[in-house]
Design a protein around this motif. Structure first.
Motif, short mmCIF file in Angstrom:
data_model
loop_
_atom_site.label_atom_id
_atom_site.label_comp_id
_atom_site.label_asym_id
_atom_site.label_seq_id
_atom_site.Cartn_x
_atom_site.Cartn_y
_atom_site.Cartn_z
N ILE A 1 86.85 -1.80 50.33
CA ILE A 1 86.68 -0.52 51.02
C ILE A 1 87.28 -0.68 52.41
O ILE A 1 87.29 -1.79 52.97
CB ILE A 1 85.18 -0.13 51.08
N SER A 2 87.81 0.39 52.94
CA SER A 2 88.43 0.29 54.26
C SER A 2 87.40 -0.09 55.32
O SER A 2 86.21 0.26 55.20
CB SER A 2 89.06 1.63 54.64
N ASP A 3 87.85 -0.79 56.33
CA ASP A 3 86.96 -1.21 57.42
C ASP A 3 86.29 0.01 58.04
O ASP A 3 86.91 1.06 58.21
CB ASP A 3 87.76 -1.95 58.51
N GLY A 4 85.01 -0.20 58.40
CA GLY A 4 84.29 0.87 59.10
C GLY A 4 83.73 1.94 58.18
O GLY A 4 83.27 2.98 58.65
N HIS A 5 83.79 1.70 56.88
CA HIS A 5 83.29 2.72 55.95
C HIS A 5 82.09 2.25 55.14
O HIS A 5 81.75 2.84 54.12
CB HIS A 5 84.41 3.19 55.03
N THR A 6 81.47 1.15 55.60
CA THR A 6 80.24 0.69 54.95
C THR A 6 79.06 0.95 55.88
O THR A 6 79.14 0.64 57.08
CB THR A 6 80.33 -0.82 54.63
N TYR A 7 78.02 1.54 55.35
CA TYR A 7 76.86 1.92 56.17
C TYR A 7 75.59 1.34 55.55
O TYR A 7 75.47 1.25 54.32
CB TYR A 7 76.72 3.45 56.24
N VAL A 8 74.66 1.00 56.44
CA VAL A 8 73.39 0.45 55.97
C VAL A 8 72.25 1.28 56.55
O VAL A 8 72.30 1.70 57.70
CB VAL A 8 73.25 -1.03 56.43
N LEU A 9 71.25 1.53 55.70
CA LEU A 9 70.01 2.18 56.16
C LEU A 9 68.88 1.19 55.95
O LEU A 9 68.67 0.73 54.82
CB LEU A 9 69.73 3.44 55.34
N GLU A 10 68.18 0.83 57.02
CA GLU A 10 67.02 -0.05 56.86
C GLU A 10 65.88 0.50 57.70
O GLU A 10 65.95 0.53 58.93
CB GLU A 10 67.35 -1.48 57.28
N ALA A 11 64.84 0.96 57.03
CA ALA A 11 63.71 1.56 57.74
C ALA A 11 62.71 0.50 58.17
O ALA A 11 62.66 -0.59 57.57
CB ALA A 11 63.02 2.58 56.83
N LYS A 12 61.96 0.87 59.18
CA LYS A 12 60.89 -0.05 59.59
C LYS A 12 59.86 -0.13 58.46
O LYS A 12 59.58 0.86 57.79
CB LYS A 12 60.22 0.48 60.86
N GLY A 13 59.37 -1.33 58.24
CA GLY A 13 58.34 -1.51 57.22
C GLY A 13 58.89 -1.53 55.81
O GLY A 13 58.16 -1.24 54.86
N ASP A 14 60.18 -1.81 55.68
CA ASP A 14 60.76 -1.93 54.31
C ASP A 14 61.02 -3.40 54.03
O ASP A 14 62.05 -3.96 54.46
CB ASP A 14 62.05 -1.13 54.22
N PRO A 15 60.11 -4.05 53.33
CA PRO A 15 60.26 -5.49 53.10
C PRO A 15 61.44 -5.82 52.18
O PRO A 15 62.07 -6.88 52.32
CB PRO A 15 58.94 -5.89 52.45
N ILE A 16 61.76 -4.90 51.26
CA ILE A 16 62.86 -5.16 50.32
C ILE A 16 64.18 -5.31 51.07
O ILE A 16 65.03 -6.15 50.73
CB ILE A 16 62.97 -4.00 49.29
N ALA A 17 64.31 -4.48 52.13
CA ALA A 17 65.58 -4.46 52.87
C ALA A 17 65.81 -5.75 53.65
O ALA A 17 66.92 -5.98 54.14
CB ALA A 17 65.60 -3.27 53.82
N ASP A 18 64.78 -6.57 53.75
CA ASP A 18 64.93 -7.84 54.48
C ASP A 18 65.06 -9.03 53.55
O ASP A 18 65.24 -10.16 54.01
CB ASP A 18 63.72 -8.06 55.41
N LEU A 19 64.94 -8.78 52.24
CA LEU A 19 64.94 -9.91 51.31
C LEU A 19 66.27 -10.67 51.30
O LEU A 19 66.31 -11.89 51.33
CB LEU A 19 64.63 -9.43 49.88
N GLY A 20 67.32 -9.93 51.22
CA GLY A 20 68.66 -10.55 51.20
C GLY A 20 68.88 -11.48 50.03
O GLY A 20 69.67 -12.43 50.10
N VAL A 21 68.18 -11.20 48.91
CA VAL A 21 68.26 -12.13 47.77
C VAL A 21 69.57 -12.03 46.99
O VAL A 21 69.90 -12.92 46.21
CB VAL A 21 67.08 -11.90 46.78
N PHE A 22 70.29 -10.96 47.19
CA PHE A 22 71.55 -10.80 46.44
C PHE A 22 72.74 -10.83 47.41
O PHE A 22 73.39 -9.82 47.66
CB PHE A 22 71.54 -9.49 45.63
N GLY A 23 72.95 -11.98 48.00
CA GLY A 23 74.13 -12.14 48.86
C GLY A 23 73.89 -11.87 50.33
O GLY A 23 74.84 -11.63 51.07
N GLY A 24 72.62 -11.92 50.75
CA GLY A 24 72.32 -11.79 52.18
C GLY A 24 71.88 -10.39 52.55
O GLY A 24 72.10 -9.43 51.81
#
Lengths: 529, 141
Positions: free
Chosen positions: A453-476
């Motif tokens: 994907i072109s640079d600058g076109h990847t976005y991440v949403l991580e809410a406070k209190g979302d433990p899944i979003a901190d797991l990083g079990v599939f590649g960080g």
């Protein structure tokens, strides 16, 4: 001898159409001889041996003319149908040439591509386009060969006198019999199809052929990536009843099996299978109910796996300038509860994106297109295999959007939870996706830099209190990747805060607004953390 | 006696006289005479020569109409519209077939019409011959 692209691009439907009219007019002249021949068959008042001989000779002559008329009628119909089929080919040739030109290629007479502008291709888009043009050229030639083969067979039969007039009593009846034998077949889809070859096949069909395929073989169309959404929707809607009948029949078979077994389900798996089949029947019922909620399209319907797979769009994909595909997380199923919840969120996103993108129109597709694990533990245990397997189907699904569309839509892939991992794996391939949003992601299957994907076109949403979003079990943890923009999930002038793992797309949240802004191709309106 | 005016072996159920003028005065040829003497006696037939001649005309019209249709020309156009394929080659074969079929059929149909017309003429000659014979038989020598 096989046909060359150079020859086929000289085929003209209008010439064939004019010729079909000419043949029809010529046959009308022959058929009009019925009065003369009928009137002279048995001259009034003539009887005796000579009269009988004359009548026999006359009949033989008329029979031969009937044969000629039948052959001519078959030829006329063959040419007429070839004219229609070549109309589709002409369109497909123009489409392929336009596509090639847009990528700086030209299609030679031998069907090979020559690059006339050297280009830099970091996202693999040009390579994808090149392979699409090549696939389209292949399908054009396949279709041309099919038309040529069928028409040649009709012409050969006419030339050899093998078009049967079926003892027709009149010349007109002979023409009708002959015409029945002059039809051309409609070419079926390619084997081992890719979205590109499917799109090439479909584009080369005329409208009449497409309608015929829809009415007679909806199974060719409904789940075929590369076919325009409106056709897929129509095909899948017509398949719903067939699928239900098929499942009900299977259910009855299994029940009969159980009824005849003294030990019930003890020595057979029939009882377990009945449960699965009944679950699928419920899923079909729920899916049908979900489709009634507004402008929705059924873009995938597959009952052949463990669970029913489906994709439902909110908004019309075939006319939208901005299209998003949403991949849900663990536990998502085609059932009333999940469909209702998912489509409610997608509806909100679609409405918001529609507001933001002016008159381009937006559509959001919920894709439940693979066997999604029931929970994250299962997904971790299988080392992400289910996500990887889902990704390979997702890649084709995504590529199908661009290849099917006349105008390349702005395509956003939105993955939630394990769905973002599936999306990430998919993005290791060329997909035509313009923007990627990973919400509450346990990983994208690797570094953002590995994504196509072109640079600058990847976005991440991580809410406070979302433990899944901190797991990083599939590649960080994606939020740690500098290449990905962090969309805000906080409160803002446009929305409230979202918290935990399941509020990213709730109405009136900043995260939902940000998602809609990216879908609408308006990243400058999004709130970046 | 009226009943014995015509020998019984010559008697047809109906022999209609021509209702239009003859193209030429009918005269009995050797073959007509042979027909008269050897065959007619064993046959029963009816004829209306004018109807035969009308049928012949219709047949000639059909031959003319079919001969006017240039199917081979259409086949050649078809070959030009689809260059490069099997159809192009098959079309040439079809053009040849159509061309010869139409030519042969039209010729044979014309000949059939000619035969009908000849038949009408023969019947009329025969009738004239019989009339002449009978008329001569009634005259004093």
């Amino acid at each position: 001898m096989t046909l060359s692209f150079g020859r086929v691009r000289r085929w003209r439907s209008a010439e064939l159409d004019a010729l079909a009219h000419q043949l029809r007019a010529q046959n009308a002249v022959l058929i009009s001889m019925q009065d003369e021949l009928g009137g002279s068959a048995k001259p009034e008042g003539w009887s005796g041996a000579a009269a009988e001989h004359a009548a026999k000779a006359h009949k033989k002559l008329v029979d031969r003319l009937e044969h000629l008329v039948a052959g001519l009628a078959a030829t006329q119909r063959g040419v007429e149908e070839a004219a229609d089929a070549v109309l589709g080919l002409e369109w497909a040739v123009r489409e392929a040439e336009g596509l090639a030109e847009s990528g700086g290629f030209v299609i030679n007479d031998d069907g090979e591509l020559t690059e006339f502008v050297g280009s830099f291709d970091p996202s693999g888009e040009l390579a994808l386009l090149r392979s699409e043009v090549e696939a389209r050229v292949d399908q054009i030639l396949r279709h041309a060969e099919d038309i040529d083969h069928d028409l040649s067979a009709v012409l050969g039969k006419a030339a050899d006198g093998r078009i049967d007039d079926q003892d027709a009593p009149t010349l007109a009846a002979a023409a009708s019999s002959g015409a029945m034998q002059g039809g051309l077949s409609v070419l079926g889809p390619p084997k081992n199809a890719t979205p590109e070859t499917s799109a090439g096949w479909w584009d080369a069909l005329s409208l009449n052929e497409k309608v015929w395929a829809l009415e007679n073989h909806p199974g060719w169309i409904g789940n075929r990536d590369g076919i325009p959404a409106n056709w897929r929707h129509k095909a899948n809607m017509s398949r719903l009843d067939d699928e239900r009948i098929k499942l009900e029949k299977r259910c009855a078979e299994l029940q009969a099996d159980l009824d005849h077994n003294w030990f019930g389900g003890l020595l057979t798996n029939a009882d377990a299978e009945i449960e699965h089949v009944e679950a699928k029947l419920r899923a079909l019922h729920d899916l049908e109910a979900a489709l009634h909620g507004g402008d929705r399209q059924l873009l995938l319907l597959d009952t052949s796996h463990k669970d029913v797979r489906a994709a439902v769009s909110v908004g019309r994909v075939d006319v939208a300038g901005d299209v998003a595909v949403y991949v849900p997380g663990v536990g998502a199923q085609v059932d009333l509860h999940d469909l209702h919840a998912m489509l409610k969120d997608l509806n909100d996103l679609q409405v918001q994106a529609d507001k933001l993108n002016g008159d381009r129109g937006a559509a959001v597709v919920g894709w439940i297109g693979y066997d999604i694990p029931d929970n994250l533990v299962d997904a971790v245990i299988d080392h992400g295999d289910s996500a990887r397997e889902g990704a390979s189907d997702l890649v084709n699904y995504l590529r199908g959007f661009n290849t099917a569309a006349d105008d390349d839509p702005h395509l956003t892939l939105v993955g939630h939870s394990l769905g973002s991992t599936t999306a990430g794996y998919a993005m290791h391939h060329s997909t035509g996706v313009d923007d990627l949003i990973a919400a509450g992601s346990p990983g994208l299957g690797g570094d953002v830099g590995d994504l196509k994907i072109s640079d600058g076109h990847t976005y991440v949403l991580e809410a406070k209190g979302d433990p899944i979003a901190d797991l990083g079990v599939f590649g960080g943890d994606p939020s740690w990747f500098g290449d990905a923009a962090q969309l805000s999930t906080d409160g803002s002038p446009v929305g409230v805060v979202s918290g935990g793992h399941s509020q990213y797309f709730d109405r009136n949240t900043t995260s939902a607004f940000n998602t809609a802004a990216i879908i609408a191709g308006q990243p400058d309106k999004a709130f970046i953390r | 006696m009226a009943g014995s005016a015509v020998p019984s072996q010559w008697r047809s159920r109906v022999i209609c006289l021509p209702q239009t003028h003859h193209r030429r005065s009918p005269t009995l040829t050797a073959s007509d005479r042979a027909l008269t003497l050897s065959t007619i006696g064993r046959m029963s037939f009816t004829v209306e020569p004018d109807a035969l001649r009308r049928a012949a005309k219709q047949v000639w019209l059909a031959a003319e109409g079919v001969a006017s249709v240039d199917l081979a020309g259409s086949a050649d156009l078809l070959a030009a519209a689809l260059p490069g394929g099997k159809s192009e080659r098959t079309t040439h074969r079809l053009a040849d077939d159509w061309s010869s079929t139409i030519a042969t059929w039209s010729r044979e149909v014309r000949e059939h019409g000619d035969k009908l017309d000849d038949c009408a003429l023969s019947y009329m000659r025969f009738e004239q011959h019989v009339t002449d014979e009978i008329t001569a038989a009634g005259r004093p020598r």
